[in-house]
Design an enzyme around this catalytic site. Structure first.
Site, PDB file in Angstrom:
ATOM      1  N   HIS A 343     -30.755 -37.437 -20.496  1.00  0.00           N
ATOM      2  CA  HIS A 343     -31.938 -36.632 -20.701  1.00  0.00           C
ATOM      3  C   HIS A 343     -31.820 -35.302 -19.970  1.00  0.00           C
ATOM      4  O   HIS A 343     -31.454 -35.245 -18.803  1.00  0.00           O
ATOM      5  CB  HIS A 343     -33.190 -37.356 -20.210  1.00  0.00           C
ATOM      6  CG  HIS A 343     -33.529 -38.533 -21.063  1.00  0.00           C
ATOM      7  ND1 HIS A 343     -34.702 -39.221 -20.920  1.00  0.00           N
ATOM      8  CD2 HIS A 343     -32.864 -39.134 -22.084  1.00  0.00           C
ATOM      9  CE1 HIS A 343     -34.744 -40.206 -21.800  1.00  0.00           C
ATOM     10  NE2 HIS A 343     -33.635 -40.168 -22.503  1.00  0.00           N
ATOM     11  N   ASP A 396     -32.921 -45.098 -17.999  1.00  0.00           N
ATOM     12  CA  ASP A 396     -32.047 -46.223 -18.261  1.00  0.00           C
ATOM     13  C   ASP A 396     -31.623 -46.960 -16.991  1.00  0.00           C
ATOM     14  O   ASP A 396     -31.033 -48.033 -17.069  1.00  0.00           O
ATOM     15  CB  ASP A 396     -30.817 -45.773 -19.054  1.00  0.00           C
ATOM     16  CG  ASP A 396     -31.193 -45.278 -20.430  1.00  0.00           C
ATOM     17  OD1 ASP A 396     -32.169 -45.817 -20.972  1.00  0.00           O
ATOM     18  OD2 ASP A 396     -30.539 -44.366 -20.944  1.00  0.00           O
TER      19      ASP A 396
END
Length: 493
Positions: A343, A396
């Protein structure tokens, strides 16, 4: 379109001059976007020798490989600005919701557009929990899988199976406008399917978990929260007054809330692509589950939820914190892949995950991979290679929490997909009720293949061979290999 005079500066439009024809087109700009169909009016005669497959006379097409800058929906649901570290559900910052809300309350927000009143939430929660019970036939369905079947394979199949019970949810049987009319009857039907899917998602997931453990299935209990019921169904072995640990229950609820939606990511787009053909909601969700599980089986990267699993596998491969510098250098040389750093800039969910992890580790003990994860985080954030590319750790890393809670790695993608059902449903409902009706998603292509060719009989063909030009030679083993060496009479074609 096609006006000879250009509008004055400050006009909310785009002036496009087509040098092929000398015409100027004024394209309106609405919400900082232009309509791709406006370019269809920009027609020109085919150039000498131009391929007819270009269809130049039919208007200009917009090429956007991978939808890198194409908006396909007007949405009111989730707003993300990765560079600024912003993630909002219906305008509410994710940081506030994670502290004050619950997964089911946030589900109501995402689907219906506003935070519920106390009465509205009680009704919604009670309906979801009431509809968590699965038909008894589901036991036989899950038992039909191999003992080592991947849980995501079971979930994909289970959602399709679930749709077979509800013919009232199938537009093919009840009419194509079943969910698009927007009247009372249509909305009641839609809401019932939404509640069923949210309620039964945890039950199906728990069944997929227990069948691999060789355990009997558990009927959803009453009086527990959404995640409390989920943990109960996975873990209860007949103990009296069994209650999941409240810290784990809360942690799972927070992670479910964080995973509930992520705008038009790949899986949500898959739901809408499928849903635009007006299939039943169960089929559309099954396709999304399949997308979430359709990547490399050999390393179990059941993306996007499989990113959690990929992170853990990466950390296991690194081992101790002192091995991090060598791993970082291997990544920069493209010899290794750095998972969990995808990201752009700062994902606000990562801070919530870290706080949740601390609370979980207090009762489970710290995961031995935590120090490796933090050393990797610190090294990457100080390295110009990652800083210049604005690559920051993303959510994550919640795989460490799942691991600490005792979930097997191949179950991580299920823990992603169960809450994401909410986001998929929110986007699907919005599309069904959008102004102007549902438009089937039918992307155009730019055809660059062969022009018209005449058929050549098989005996007159020249073989075309080579990599990507012909089928690969497959290797056989076991019975196939032995059969190929045996003598027998072939059947005539």
């Amino acid at each position: 379109m096609g006006k000879p005079l250009d509008p004055p500066p400050g006009t909310n439009s785009l002036s496009v001059r087509d040098n092929r024809t000398g015409k100027t087109y004024n394209v309106p700009i609405v919400d900082n976007s232009i309509s791709a169909t406006d370019f269809k009016a920009m027609r020109a005669p085919s150039a000498p020798g131009e391929r007819p497959e270009n269809e130049t006379e039919k208007g200009l097409r917009v090429s956007d490989k991978g939808f890198l800058n194409t908006a396909v929906m007007r949405s009111e649901i989730t707003y993300i600005d990765g560079d600024a570290g912003i993630l909002r559900y219906r305008g509410y910052p994710i940081e506030q919701l994670a502290v004050h809300s619950s997964h089911l309350e946030t589900a109501y927000l995402l689907i219906y557009g506003s935070l519920p009143s106390k009465t509205q939430f009680q009704t919604f929660r009670d309906e979801v929990m009431h509809h968590s019970v699965i038909h008894s036939d589901a036991e036989q369905f899950f038992r039909s899988f191999r003992y080592d079947a991947h849980p995501m394979a079971m979930m994909v199949s289970a959602l399709s199976y679930l749709g077979s019970y509800y013919s009232e949810a199938n537009p093919s049987l009840r009419g194509q406008t079943l969910f698009t009319k927007g009247d009372h009857e249509s909305l009641v039907n839609m809401d019932k399917q939404i509640i069923r899917l949210i309620g039964k998602a945890t039950t199906l997931a728990a069944m997929a978990y227990r069948v691999r453990q060789g355990r009997e299935f558990v009927t959803p209990p009453t009086g527990l929260s959404y995640t409390g019921s989920f943990l109960y169904q996975m873990d209860h072995l007949g103990q009296e007054d069994f209650r999941p640990n409240p810290v784990l229950e809360k942690a799972l609820d927070v992670l479910f809330l964080l995973h509930a939606d992520h705008e038009l990511n790949a899986s949500a787009t898959t739901v809408l692509q499928t849903g635009s053909s007006l299939v039943d909601p169960y089929s559309a969700r099954a396709v999304a589950w399949y997308y979430s599980s359709s990547f490399d089986w050999s390393v179990s990267k059941w993306m996007p939820g499989g990113a959690n699993e990929a992170v853990i596998r990466m950390l296991v491969s690194i081992g101790k914190p002192e091995n991090v510098p060598a791993f970082i250098e291997a990544v920069k040389k493209r010899e290794k892949v750095l998972s969990g750093f995808g990201h752009r800039w700062s994902d606000p969910r990562s801070f919530i995950v870290r706080k949740t992890a601390d609370e979980v580790f207090k009762i489970t003990g710290k995961d031995e991979l935590l120090e490796t994860a933090m050393a990797l985080h610190d090294a990457a954030m100080k390295d110009e290679y990652f800083v210049s590319r604005k690559l920051a750790p993303n959510v994550d890393f919640c795989g460490l929490i799942y691991r600490a809670m005792g979930f097997p790695m191949d179950y991580f993608p299920v823990l992603f997909a169960v809450p994401r059902v909410v986001g998929w449903l929110a986007h699907w409902r919005q599309m069904m009720l959008q102004e102007g009706g549902v438009k089937i998603w039918r992307p155009r292509q730019i055809f660059v293949g062969a022009g018209k060719r005449d058929y050549v009989p098989m005996d007159a063909r020249t073989p075309v061979e080579g990599l990507k030009k012909s089928p690969s030679v497959l290797e056989h083993s076991g019975i196939s290999k032995r059969t190929s060496l045996a003598s027998f009479k072939h059947a005539k074609l």
